[in-house]
Enzyme design. Structure first.
Site, PDB file in Angstrom:
ATOM      1  N   LEU A  75      -4.733  -4.999  -1.555  1.00 41.39           N
ATOM      2  CA  LEU A  75      -3.584  -5.480  -1.771  1.00 41.39           C
ATOM      3  C   LEU A  75      -2.007  -5.155  -1.452  1.00 41.39           C
ATOM      4  O   LEU A  75      -1.548  -6.067  -1.331  1.00 41.39           O
ATOM      5  CB  LEU A  75      -3.394  -7.203  -1.442  1.00 41.39           C
ATOM      6  CG  LEU A  75      -5.162  -8.024  -1.591  1.00 41.39           C
ATOM      7  CD1 LEU A  75      -4.430  -9.322  -1.706  1.00 41.39           C
ATOM      8  CD2 LEU A  75      -5.453  -7.656   0.334  1.00 41.39           C
ATOM      9  N   CYS A  76      -2.208  -4.283  -1.737  1.00 38.58           N
ATOM     10  CA  CYS A  76      -1.062  -3.734  -2.533  1.00 38.58           C
ATOM     11  C   CYS A  76      -0.632  -2.584  -1.202  1.00 38.58           C
ATOM     12  O   CYS A  76      -0.686  -1.991   0.068  1.00 38.58           O
ATOM     13  CB  CYS A  76      -1.033  -2.247  -3.703  1.00 38.58           C
ATOM     14  SG  CYS A  76      -0.715  -2.598  -5.328  1.00 38.58           S
ATOM     15  N   HIS A  77       0.855  -2.796  -1.379  1.00 39.93           N
ATOM     16  CA  HIS A  77       1.719  -1.638   0.329  1.00 39.93           C
ATOM     17  C   HIS A  77       1.796  -0.280  -0.190  1.00 39.93           C
ATOM     18  O   HIS A  77       2.474  -0.382  -1.149  1.00 39.93           O
ATOM     19  CB  HIS A  77       2.813  -2.179   0.539  1.00 39.93           C
ATOM     20  CG  HIS A  77       3.160  -3.921   1.004  1.00 39.93           C
ATOM     21  ND1 HIS A  77       2.700  -5.224   0.283  1.00 39.93           N
ATOM     22  CD2 HIS A  77       2.983  -4.219   1.953  1.00 39.93           C
ATOM     23  CE1 HIS A  77       2.710  -6.116   0.868  1.00 39.93           C
ATOM     24  NE2 HIS A  77       2.928  -6.061   2.105  1.00 39.93           N
ATOM     25  N   MET A 113       2.847  -2.318 -10.013  1.00 40.38           N
ATOM     26  CA  MET A 113       0.931  -2.106  -9.813  1.00 40.38           C
ATOM     27  C   MET A 113       1.619  -0.489  -9.934  1.00 40.38           C
ATOM     28  O   MET A 113       0.550  -0.120 -10.312  1.00 40.38           O
ATOM     29  CB  MET A 113       1.081  -2.497  -8.785  1.00 40.38           C
ATOM     30  CG  MET A 113       0.529  -3.673  -8.169  1.00 40.38           C
ATOM     31  SD  MET A 113      -0.345  -4.739  -9.711  1.00 40.38           S
ATOM     32  CE  MET A 113      -1.709  -3.918  -9.358  1.00 40.38           C
ATOM     33  N   GLU A 114       1.999   0.342  -9.223  1.00 41.99           N
ATOM     34  CA  GLU A 114       2.352   2.144  -9.448  1.00 41.99           C
ATOM     35  C   GLU A 114       2.659   2.643 -10.854  1.00 41.99           C
ATOM     36  O   GLU A 114       1.836   3.232 -11.024  1.00 41.99           O
ATOM     37  CB  GLU A 114       3.506   1.931  -8.093  1.00 41.99           C
ATOM     38  CG  GLU A 114       2.686   1.839  -6.598  1.00 41.99           C
ATOM     39  CD  GLU A 114       3.123   0.994  -6.384  1.00 41.99           C
ATOM     40  OE1 GLU A 114       2.454   0.470  -5.594  1.00 41.99           O
ATOM     41  OE2 GLU A 114       3.789  -0.340  -7.080  1.00 41.99           O
ATOM     42  N   ASP A 128     -10.936  11.495 -19.989  1.00 40.95           N
ATOM     43  CA  ASP A 128     -12.260  12.408 -19.825  1.00 40.95           C
ATOM     44  C   ASP A 128     -11.998  13.821 -20.038  1.00 40.95           C
ATOM     45  O   ASP A 128     -13.018  14.237 -21.138  1.00 40.95           O
ATOM     46  CB  ASP A 128     -11.349  12.788 -18.410  1.00 40.95           C
ATOM     47  CG  ASP A 128     -12.773  13.650 -17.230  1.00 40.95           C
ATOM     48  OD1 ASP A 128     -13.920  13.346 -17.110  1.00 40.95           O
ATOM     49  OD2 ASP A 128     -11.856  14.623 -17.242  1.00 40.95           O
TER      50      ASP A 128
END
EC number: 4.6.1.17
Length: 158
Positions: A75-77, A113-114, A128
């Site tokens: 739901l992130c733009h 969020m970014e 990793d």
């Protein structure tokens, strides 16, 4: 308690309409850490990891992660980011690495969020690149430290 904006009146998930919002400068800063064995820390510090420059690759991965957030979080733009600043700090006392990311845009919605995604992807890349020698590494304390801009104004973690 504020209402959740990603649900409609029927409780169905939806992408929030930000079309009516003013474009403002938005900034978010997030941070997280990865703990590891002292031997793993030494490999990173000394540039001796078999896969190469751990911090350099993790920095590029964090930037890429910030740019791909809308592909990962439903739901992130999708946003046109104007700046992504990634800092890694080696901490021998942890032992481990701290990752701090500042993301900026001129837009209608925030970039928390970014920033969070960038931190996670950067730290996952450290994992990793070093997992062959230390499978017990732990990513921890990922959080937003501050946000600026928009209707809700400034917020700094206490």
């Amino acid at each position: 308690m504020p209402e959740l904006t990603h649900f409609d009146a029927a409780g169905q998930a939806h992408m929030v309409d930000v079309g009516g919002k003013q474009e403002t400068k938005r900034i978010a800063v997030a941070r997280g850490s990865i703990r590891m064995l002292p031997e793993t820390f030494a490999l990173i510090r000394d540039g001796n990891a078999k896969k190469g420059d751990v911090i350099g690759i993790a920095r590029i991965a964090a930037i890429q992660g910030s740019k791909r957030t809308a592909d990962l979080i439903p739901l992130c733009h999708p946003l046109a980011l104007t700046r992504v600043k990634v800092d890694f700090e080696l901490d021998e006392t942890l032992p481990g690495v701290h990752c701090t990311v500042q993301v900026e845009t001129l837009g209608r919605t925030g970039v928390e969020m970014e920033a969070l995604t960038a931190v996670q992807v950067g730290l996952l890349t450290v994992y990793d690149m070093c997992k062959a020698v230390d499978r017990g590494m732990t990513i921890t304390d990922v959080k937003v430290l501050e946000k600026h801009g928009g209707k809700s104004g400034d917020w700094v973690a206490g």
